[in-house]
Motif scaffolding. Sequence first.
Motif, short mmCIF file in Angstrom:
data_model
loop_
_atom_site.label_atom_id
_atom_site.label_comp_id
_atom_site.label_asym_id
_atom_site.label_seq_id
_atom_site.Cartn_x
_atom_site.Cartn_y
_atom_site.Cartn_z
N GLY A 82 0.82 -1.01 -0.23
CA GLY A 82 0.14 0.03 -0.01
C GLY A 82 1.37 1.32 0.15
N ALA A 83 0.08 3.20 -0.23
CA ALA A 83 0.81 3.31 -0.45
C ALA A 83 0.67 4.42 0.85
CB ALA A 83 0.54 4.61 -1.46
N ILE A 84 2.05 5.11 0.56
CA ILE A 84 1.61 6.17 1.98
C ILE A 84 0.69 7.86 1.75
CG2 ILE A 84 3.12 7.58 3.69
CD1 ILE A 84 5.39 5.60 2.51
N MET A 85 -0.13 8.36 2.13
CA MET A 85 -1.47 8.50 2.06
C MET A 85 -1.55 10.36 2.35
SD MET A 85 -5.33 7.97 1.13
CE MET A 85 -7.36 9.14 0.52
N LEU A 86 -0.85 11.31 1.78
CA LEU A 86 -1.18 12.70 2.38
C LEU A 86 -2.57 13.52 1.96
CD1 LEU A 86 2.71 14.56 1.68
CD2 LEU A 86 1.69 12.81 4.07
N MET A 87 -3.85 13.52 2.96
CA MET A 87 -4.86 14.26 2.09
C MET A 87 -5.30 14.88 2.57
SD MET A 87 -7.88 11.74 3.25
CE MET A 87 -8.12 11.66 4.47
N GLY A 88 -5.91 16.41 2.54
CA GLY A 88 -6.32 17.39 2.20
C GLY A 88 -7.53 18.30 1.38
N HIS A 89 -8.15 18.47 1.94
CA HIS A 89 -9.15 19.61 1.08
C HIS A 89 -9.03 20.82 0.78
CE1 HIS A 89 -11.59 22.09 4.83
NE2 HIS A 89 -11.20 20.97 5.36
N VAL A 144 1.36 9.22 -2.14
CA VAL A 144 -0.25 9.73 -3.26
C VAL A 144 -0.37 10.92 -2.45
CG1 VAL A 144 -2.58 9.60 -3.50
CG2 VAL A 144 -0.83 7.86 -4.06
N GLY A 145 -0.51 11.93 -3.02
CA GLY A 145 -1.48 13.41 -1.61
C GLY A 145 -2.45 13.19 -2.46
N LEU A 146 -3.57 13.27 -2.17
CA LEU A 146 -5.15 13.50 -2.55
C LEU A 146 -5.79 14.57 -2.02
CD1 LEU A 146 -7.72 11.74 -3.93
CD2 LEU A 146 -8.52 11.12 -1.83
N GLU A 163 -12.68 6.73 0.14
CA GLU A 163 -12.77 4.99 0.40
C GLU A 163 -11.70 4.86 -0.57
OE1 GLU A 163 -16.49 5.21 3.28
OE2 GLU A 163 -16.63 4.92 0.95
N ALA A 164 -11.61 4.55 -2.18
CA ALA A 164 -11.10 3.83 -2.51
C ALA A 164 -9.72 4.34 -2.70
CB ALA A 164 -11.34 4.25 -3.76
N GLU A 165 -9.41 4.83 -2.50
CA GLU A 165 -7.64 5.73 -2.18
C GLU A 165 -7.20 4.87 -1.14
OE1 GLU A 165 -4.66 6.06 -3.96
OE2 GLU A 165 -6.47 7.30 -5.35
N ALA A 166 -7.78 4.85 0.34
CA ALA A 166 -7.32 4.61 1.41
C ALA A 166 -7.41 3.22 1.64
CB ALA A 166 -8.67 5.29 2.74
N ARG A 167 -8.16 2.23 0.53
CA ARG A 167 -8.62 0.91 0.44
C ARG A 167 -7.24 0.20 0.43
NH1 ARG A 167 -14.21 1.66 -0.61
NH2 ARG A 167 -15.29 0.57 1.23
N VAL A 343 -12.14 2.74 6.04
CA VAL A 343 -12.34 1.12 5.75
C VAL A 343 -10.73 1.06 6.15
CG1 VAL A 343 -12.78 2.28 3.49
CG2 VAL A 343 -11.10 2.58 4.04
N GLY A 344 -10.68 1.02 7.46
CA GLY A 344 -9.87 -0.19 8.28
C GLY A 344 -8.36 0.65 8.04
N THR A 345 -7.69 1.68 7.66
CA THR A 345 -6.33 2.12 7.14
C THR A 345 -6.21 3.22 8.49
OG1 THR A 345 -6.63 2.15 5.22
CG2 THR A 345 -5.48 3.01 5.73
N PRO A 346 -4.60 3.19 9.14
CA PRO A 346 -4.24 3.47 10.00
C PRO A 346 -3.94 4.89 9.52
CG PRO A 346 -3.06 1.35 9.94
CD PRO A 346 -3.26 1.22 8.62
N THR A 347 -4.52 5.95 10.27
CA THR A 347 -5.38 7.11 10.35
C THR A 347 -4.74 7.99 11.05
OG1 THR A 347 -6.99 6.71 8.57
CG2 THR A 347 -6.69 8.82 9.36
N ILE A 348 -4.54 9.07 11.18
CA ILE A 348 -3.77 9.96 11.90
C ILE A 348 -4.01 11.69 10.99
CG2 ILE A 348 -1.09 10.50 11.08
CD1 ILE A 348 -0.21 11.63 14.34
N CYS A 349 -5.15 12.34 12.34
CA CYS A 349 -5.57 13.19 11.86
C CYS A 349 -4.99 15.27 12.39
CB CYS A 349 -7.29 13.49 11.87
SG CYS A 349 -8.15 14.81 10.89
#
Length: 389
Positions: A82-89, A144-146, A163-167, A343-349
């Motif tokens: 799996g990828a390491i995901m950076l996320m923001g709106h 991945v930056g979303l 959710e698709a990216e997080a899976r 979706v079960g992906t370890p997340t920190i906010c």
Amino acid sequence: MTTEADITAWLATQQEAMTALLREMVDIDSGSYNKPGIDAVGAVIRRFLESHGLTVETIAQQRHGDCLRASIPGQQAGNAGGAIMLMGHRDTVFPDGEAERRPFAIRDGIAYGPGVADMKAGLTMNCFILAAFAKFGGAPAPLVGLFTGDEEIGSPEGRAVIEAEARRARVVFNSEPGRVSGNVVTGRKGGVFMQFRITGKAAHSGGNFAEGISAIEELARKVQAIHALTDLDRGITLNVGLVSGGQSVNTVAPWAEGQIDLRYVEPADKDDIMARINAIIERSYVPGTQAQLTVRGEFLPLTQTPAARKLFELYVSAAAASGFRTDGEFTGGCADSGFTAGVGTPTICAVGPVGGKAHTPEEFLRIDTLVPRAQACARAILRLDGTSL
């Protein structure tokens, strides 16, 4: 020098450039229903990332801002898939014209402007972290930056993309603003946004009062019943935050509507409260009225799993190496991190730069946290292979 030293040293030189990118984004109106504005912020992000060699994909959205997906191949195999995901709106809560009325400004090291903390500073941070890894390499897995466009209204379109990216992700860092305390967020409430509309019957309030059926009276009774569902001990709150209705002051109101904000902690409580809300909407307190309830958006709660706890502990260590102390805290606010955790992906906010008073004209950001928060997140990414995550 090690890759960690290279990346953190480069980030240490970027505060002025970070501030310039942040200014450009803050000075664009991007309320949740302003698709052109949200996409204009996206164009700023795309231009920056592509100038640093990243590939940026557009995931088109019909009603709200398009999602942007930036990616960097991993330099190592890693010890987990799996990828390491950076996320923001990119969307804010502010109306059109707010950026012109309150443009980006810095006073005594504090930045102001619509969305400066929530969460254009986090977007800026993510951009520079991605640029650093594009420049120096070393990511233990694909990055991945979303960048989404409708979080403030419950991500009605963005949720499926998130959710698709997080899976497919190994871990998720959501760059919502760091708390005023400097803490990150390890738990959030879930939330449901609803609208209810009531139909009554118009009549002249002087000449034919008895022939009317007041939708506004019905709304008032329903608001009282809905607010009575609040249970602070269980962390359940109900707020009817917007109401409208009526035809004229001298007409018995033929229609009325309200919007409901539900927040809860325990997932099991949601179904119970929703059933009670539906019963209130279905009941006619004023005979002859009818009402309909529509769910407009929903957030899932963020809960800390054992894997998410390990991610938090990794971040705390990375923060210490970056010169600041942090802890985890719970907040009643909702965020897209609930979807990734769901979706079960370890997340920190709330790993973004530190700010406060979001959603108000007094919203602020501490400029001096841009660099250290970026360094901490980069260090946490680099150190993932030293964990079982």
